[in-house]
Design an enzyme around this catalytic site. Structure first.
Site, short mmCIF file in Angstrom:
data_model
loop_
_atom_site.label_atom_id
_atom_site.label_comp_id
_atom_site.label_asym_id
_atom_site.label_seq_id
_atom_site.Cartn_x
_atom_site.Cartn_y
_atom_site.Cartn_z
N GLY A 11 43.72 -21.36 -74.92
CA GLY A 11 42.87 -20.57 -74.05
C GLY A 11 43.55 -19.31 -73.55
N GLU A 35 38.27 -22.89 -69.13
CA GLU A 35 38.75 -24.10 -68.47
C GLU A 35 39.92 -24.60 -69.31
OE1 GLU A 35 37.54 -28.67 -68.36
OE2 GLU A 35 35.88 -27.35 -67.81
N CYS A 52 38.85 -33.85 -68.88
CA CYS A 52 39.49 -32.74 -68.18
C CYS A 52 39.71 -33.07 -66.71
CB CYS A 52 38.67 -31.47 -68.32
SG CYS A 52 36.95 -31.66 -67.82
N GLU A 74 49.39 -30.70 -67.35
CA GLU A 74 48.47 -31.70 -67.91
C GLU A 74 49.04 -32.31 -69.18
OE1 GLU A 74 43.74 -31.89 -68.94
OE2 GLU A 74 44.90 -30.29 -69.90
#
Length: 530
Positions: free
Chosen positions: A233, A252, A289, A378
């Site tokens: 991203g 996102e 997510c 993450e």
């Protein structure tokens, strides 16, 4: 970004993650010329989509939902084969996807997304005010990137596509390589509805990583919606910002979604929190997510009991098939890196297996005094890091060091106020949604939902990718000054022929259809009379 296979050709292949085998060749990666042609067609579709009006676009969205339902059996079979998510989960996801399309049809029919404001001329004002009328209009063609973990609700027919179309923007979707056959089938359903509405180029599909780059850099594309990894991203975000005419990139990217257990909550219901936490961080094999990746638990007898209960449940939890072998490999590497950090102890879980496409749930623990930045990223998959804190002040300091997240969750004691208030005050600065005494996995499609957050959760925390406000991403404001009534859009005319909610001369007006409930009528100039 993940690829389904390392094939050297330009073929787009469908891979079964349960076996790792190629099932079929879906097509070929889109060439630069093909991407350019689809972007040009999308640009030419802008007037046609606008001509449908709000009612026509709402009808289009509802018809798309009906077409998806009609093709549901085929779509679900393909989605299960390409994702291994299972028919029960995917059946619910298809229902959510169709409900989302219908919900956004209701949103644009209601009309407040247009943000209509009218200020009549006031020569006596200082300085004098001309007649000004403002509303939101579509940006133009939008590039949408499908997500790996939701092959329906966040992919070709998902919320980004639906909200862009609702705004009046044609869409070019870049299919995710993890589910190309599903993407093609869902695109076919959307196309059937678009053809019937007379706007066949309102939605189109491209394949391939190079096609994604071409989409973001095509001068006809006016905005990008992306759900995926921070690495992929950010690369596309930078491309969008580096264009001669930069465009907004609504991405996102990654979120650790902290969960806090207060000492009082651990005393009152530590075992049930452990059970709920296990279900949340392993849901969908940890590929949500909103998965809680960090849980802050108190030191002491009750906090230790909670940790032990979670570890025991995690050790007994079955391994789950991940979306792709590349995602599994990234998960395995991520777990190894987390477990290697100073002070980290493995409470449950073995070395993730990469031979059968499955991942083992992993529970790690670290004392708050040794919690570092390397534990704040993450890790996509079924792993959670328990951070043990000794005091309230230590907890608040740890929370203040976290990066942006989509969610933050708080489990508190019955009637507890002081510590919960202090926790909420800290986490609201770094998150987009606060969850109390629940679990963050699961995002309702509603008027009030916010699915966003400070970077890296999102590249633009002012907007949401789920809920009614998702449409706002693909609109821009325009004002008309001293424009004759005959030349104004109907939403801005004094007689308000469409009955949209408006703010007139500073006073919020409601639809004429609402007068029975609100005792409100409109004057001849469109202002509210009470």
């Amino acid at each position: 970004m993940n690829t389904a296979t390392n094939n050297a050709t330009s073929d787009v292949v469908s891979v079964d993650p349960r076996t790792g085998e190629v099932v079929e060749v879906v097509g070929a990666e889109s060439t630069p010329a093909e991407v350019a042609a689809r972007c040009a067609a999308a640009a030419s579709a802008v007037p046609a989509l606008a001509a449908l009006g709000v009612a026509g676009r709402a009808a289009l969205l509802r018809d798309m939902a009906a077409e998806l339902e009609k093709a549901g059996e085929t779509i679900l079979t393909l989605a299960d084969r390409e994702s291994a998510l299972g028919l029960p989960r995917l059946t619910g996801e298809l229902a959510r996807t169709c409900a989302q399309l219908r919900f956004l049809a209701d949103v644009v029919t209601e009309g407040s997304h247009l943000g209509v404001v009218i200020d009549h001329a006031d020569p006596a004002a200082v300085p004098p005010c001309p007649d000004l009328r403002r509303m939101m209009v579509p940006r133009g063609p939008v590039a949408v990137f499908g997500a790996s973990n939701f092959p329906l609700a966040f992919s070709v027919p998902g919320g980004d596509t639906a909200s862009a179309l609702a705004a009046g923007c044609p869409v070019v979707v870049k299919a995710h390589p993890a589910h190309p056959a599903t993407s093609l089938a869902t695109y076919g359903a959307l196309l059937n509805a678009a053809v019937r509405a007379g706007v066949p180029d309102a939605v189109s599909l491209v394949h391939g990583q190079a096609a994604g780059v071409a989409l973001v850099t095509d001068p006809r594309v006016t905005a990008v919606a992306f759900t995926g990894s921070v690495r992929g991203g950010r690369a596309l975000f930078d491309l969008a910002a580096a264009r001669p005419e930069p465009i907004p990139f609504f991405g996102e990217l990654g979120s650790v979604n902290p969960l806090v257990v207060t000492p009082a909550a651990a005393v009152e219901r530590g075992a049930s929190i452990a059970e709920g936490l296990l279900g949340s961080f392993t849901l969908g094999t940890g590929q949500f997510c909103t998965k809680p990746g960090l849980a802050f638990v108190p030191a002491g007898e009750h906090g230790t009991a909670l940790q032990e209960a979670l570890a025991a449940r995690g050790a007994d939890a079955p391994a789950g098939t991940m979306l792709t072998r590349n995602i599994l490999a990234a998960y395995a590497e991520g777990v190894r890196e987390l477990a290697a950090q100073p002070g980290v102890q493995v409470l449950a879980g073995a070395e993730p297996r990469d031979l059968d496409g499955r991942a083992t749930p992993t529970v790690l623990r670290v004392p708050g005094t040794m919690f570092g930045e390397a534990l704040t990223g993450e890790c996509f998959g079924p792993v959670i890091v328990l951070v043990e804190y000794d005091t309230e002040e230590e907890l608040l300091a740890l929370l203040g060091r976290l990066p942006g997240s989509l969610t933050a969750t708080l489990h508190m004691g019955e009637g507890e106020e002081d510590l919960p208030r202090r926790v909420i005050d800290v986490v609201t600065r770094r998150t987009g949604r606060v969850v109390c005494d629940g679990y963050p996995t699961g995002v309702a499609v509603s008027w009030a939902m916010n699915h966003s957050g400070p970077y890296p959760a999102a590249t633009d925390s002012a907007h949401t990718s789920v809920g009614a406000s998702a449409v706002q991403r693909f609109l821009r404001p325009i004002a008309y000054q001293d424009t004759p009534q005959r030349l104004l859009p109907p939403e801005l005319r004094d007689d308000n022929p469409l009955g949209v909610p408006r703010r007139v001369d500073g006073v919020l007006a409601v639809k004429e259809t609402d007068t029975a409930d609100h005792g409100t009528e409109f004057g001849p100039d469109g202002s509210r009379q009470v």
